[in-house]
Design a protein around this motif. Structure first.
Motif, PDB file in Angstrom:
ATOM      1  N   LEU A   1      14.163   5.085  -3.347  1.00 34.52           N
ATOM      2  CA  LEU A   1      13.361   4.788  -2.147  1.00 34.52           C
ATOM      3  C   LEU A   1      11.921   5.265  -2.308  1.00 34.52           C
ATOM      4  CD1 LEU A   1      15.945   5.596   0.661  1.00 34.52           C
ATOM      5  CD2 LEU A   1      15.080   3.347   0.003  1.00 34.52           C
ATOM      6  N   GLN A   2      11.743   6.420  -2.925  1.00 35.04           N
ATOM      7  CA  GLN A   2      10.392   6.927  -3.140  1.00 35.04           C
ATOM      8  C   GLN A   2       9.608   6.032  -4.091  1.00 35.04           C
ATOM      9  OE1 GLN A   2       8.534   9.591  -1.875  1.00 35.04           O
ATOM     10  NE2 GLN A   2      10.142   9.480  -0.331  1.00 35.04           N
ATOM     11  N   LEU A   3      10.268   5.571  -5.156  1.00 31.25           N
ATOM     12  CA  LEU A   3       9.596   4.673  -6.086  1.00 31.25           C
ATOM     13  C   LEU A   3       9.163   3.393  -5.386  1.00 31.25           C
ATOM     14  CD1 LEU A   3      11.781   5.070  -9.290  1.00 31.25           C
ATOM     15  CD2 LEU A   3       9.411   5.808  -8.967  1.00 31.25           C
ATOM     16  N   LYS A   4      10.035   2.833  -4.560  1.00 35.37           N
ATOM     17  CA  LYS A   4       9.678   1.614  -3.824  1.00 35.37           C
ATOM     18  C   LYS A   4       8.545   1.894  -2.842  1.00 35.37           C
ATOM     19  CE  LYS A   4      11.441  -2.240  -1.243  1.00 35.37           C
ATOM     20  NZ  LYS A   4      10.406  -3.130  -1.677  1.00 35.37           N
ATOM     21  N   PHE A   5       8.593   3.051  -2.187  1.00 36.59           N
ATOM     22  CA  PHE A   5       7.561   3.394  -1.209  1.00 36.59           C
ATOM     23  C   PHE A   5       6.186   3.512  -1.864  1.00 36.59           C
ATOM     24  CE2 PHE A   5       5.064   6.711   0.984  1.00 36.59           C
ATOM     25  CZ  PHE A   5       4.884   6.074   2.187  1.00 36.59           C
ATOM     26  N   TRP A   6       6.108   4.169  -3.001  1.00 39.01           N
ATOM     27  CA  TRP A   6       4.814   4.412  -3.621  1.00 39.01           C
ATOM     28  C   TRP A   6       4.325   3.252  -4.472  1.00 39.01           C
ATOM     29  CZ3 TRP A   6       1.955   8.268  -1.920  1.00 39.01           C
ATOM     30  CH2 TRP A   6       2.587   9.324  -1.284  1.00 39.01           C
ATOM     31  N   TRP A   7       5.192   2.605  -5.252  1.00 40.08           N
ATOM     32  CA  TRP A   7       4.743   1.620  -6.218  1.00 40.08           C
ATOM     33  C   TRP A   7       5.335   0.226  -6.048  1.00 40.08           C
ATOM     34  CZ3 TRP A   7       6.007   6.635  -8.045  1.00 40.08           C
ATOM     35  CH2 TRP A   7       4.900   7.393  -8.400  1.00 40.08           C
TER      36      TRP A   7
ATOM     37  N   ASP B   1       6.664  -3.490  -4.117  1.00 42.39           N
ATOM     38  CA  ASP B   1       6.022  -4.520  -3.304  1.00 42.39           C
ATOM     39  C   ASP B   1       5.984  -4.062  -1.853  1.00 42.39           C
ATOM     40  OD1 ASP B   1       5.679  -6.167  -5.457  1.00 42.39           O
ATOM     41  OD2 ASP B   1       7.533  -7.294  -5.121  1.00 42.39           O
ATOM     42  N   GLY B   2       4.818  -4.171  -1.248  1.00 39.31           N
ATOM     43  CA  GLY B   2       4.657  -3.738   0.131  1.00 39.31           C
ATOM     44  C   GLY B   2       4.616  -2.233   0.265  1.00 39.31           C
ATOM     45  N   GLY B   3       4.385  -1.555  -0.836  1.00 34.37           N
ATOM     46  CA  GLY B   3       4.355  -0.096  -0.827  1.00 34.37           C
ATOM     47  C   GLY B   3       3.022   0.444  -0.351  1.00 34.37           C
ATOM     48  N   LEU B   4       2.886   1.720  -0.500  1.00 26.49           N
ATOM     49  CA  LEU B   4       1.692   2.415  -0.005  1.00 26.49           C
ATOM     50  C   LEU B   4       0.425   1.912  -0.683  1.00 26.49           C
ATOM     51  CD1 LEU B   4       0.862   4.647   1.942  1.00 26.49           C
ATOM     52  CD2 LEU B   4       1.008   6.247   0.054  1.00 26.49           C
ATOM     53  N   ARG B   5       0.466   1.657  -1.973  1.00 28.99           N
ATOM     54  CA  ARG B   5      -0.714   1.185  -2.706  1.00 28.99           C
ATOM     55  C   ARG B   5      -1.168  -0.171  -2.163  1.00 28.99           C
ATOM     56  NH1 ARG B   5      -0.066   1.202  -9.038  1.00 28.99           N
ATOM     57  NH2 ARG B   5      -0.105   3.439  -8.764  1.00 28.99           N
ATOM     58  N   GLU B   6      -0.229  -1.067  -1.952  1.00 25.93           N
ATOM     59  CA  GLU B   6      -0.564  -2.390  -1.417  1.00 25.93           C
ATOM     60  C   GLU B   6      -1.055  -2.303   0.027  1.00 25.93           C
ATOM     61  OE1 GLU B   6       1.723  -6.567  -0.594  1.00 25.93           O
ATOM     62  OE2 GLU B   6       2.315  -5.394  -2.342  1.00 25.93           O
ATOM     63  N   ALA B   7      -0.464  -1.406   0.801  1.00 28.08           N
ATOM     64  CA  ALA B   7      -0.891  -1.231   2.195  1.00 28.08           C
ATOM     65  C   ALA B   7      -2.338  -0.742   2.253  1.00 28.08           C
ATOM     66  CB  ALA B   7       0.034  -0.256   2.911  1.00 28.08           C
ATOM     67  N   ARG B   8      -2.694   0.167   1.388  1.00 26.34           N
ATOM     68  CA  ARG B   8      -4.084   0.660   1.376  1.00 26.34           C
ATOM     69  C   ARG B   8      -5.056  -0.426   0.940  1.00 26.34           C
ATOM     70  NH1 ARG B   8      -3.320   6.808  -0.813  1.00 26.34           N
ATOM     71  NH2 ARG B   8      -2.557   7.623   1.154  1.00 26.34           N
TER      72      ARG B   8
END
Length: 107
Positions: free
Chosen positions: A17-23, A25-32
């Motif tokens: 879940l952490q890997l999906k959240f940070w890297w 699709d639709g993760g933190l990088r894309e949100a920023r």
């Protein structure tokens, strides 16, 4: 010996879940990145809104007043009223200068 199995499974799930959240699709990088694009678009919209407001004011001036039409005809078309004399003031041209100072050039 079997007590660690549920903890290892939960740890792997948390890691996934952490890997999906940070890297992912639709993760933190894309949100920023999307937030940055939204902010750039807001600035562009504000600039275009100011331009539209200025154009709307100019259109309203041209519709409502003869003075605005006359001013535009004088400045853009060079028109003058009957009996007026038009004078154009031309600044003297600057003297032509050499492209360089002559150092290091063979002639």
């Amino acid at each position: 010996m079997r007590r660690w199995w549920p903890f290892a499974l939960l740890l792997l799930a948390l890691l996934g879940l952490q890997l999906k959240f940070w890297w992912g699709d639709g993760g933190l990088r894309e949100a920023r990145a999307l937030e940055t694009r939204v902010e750039e678009q807001r600035r562009e919209n504000a600039r275009l809104q100011q331009r539209n407001d200025a154009l709307s004011a100019e259109v309203e001036d041209l519709k409502s007043g003869e003075a605005a039409v006359e001013d535009r005809a004088r400045s853009e078309l060079g028109m003058v009223k009957p009996g007026e004399v038009f004078y154009r003031v031309v600044e003297p041209a600057a003297p032509a200068t050499d492209a360089g100072d002559g150092q290091g050039q063979d002639r």
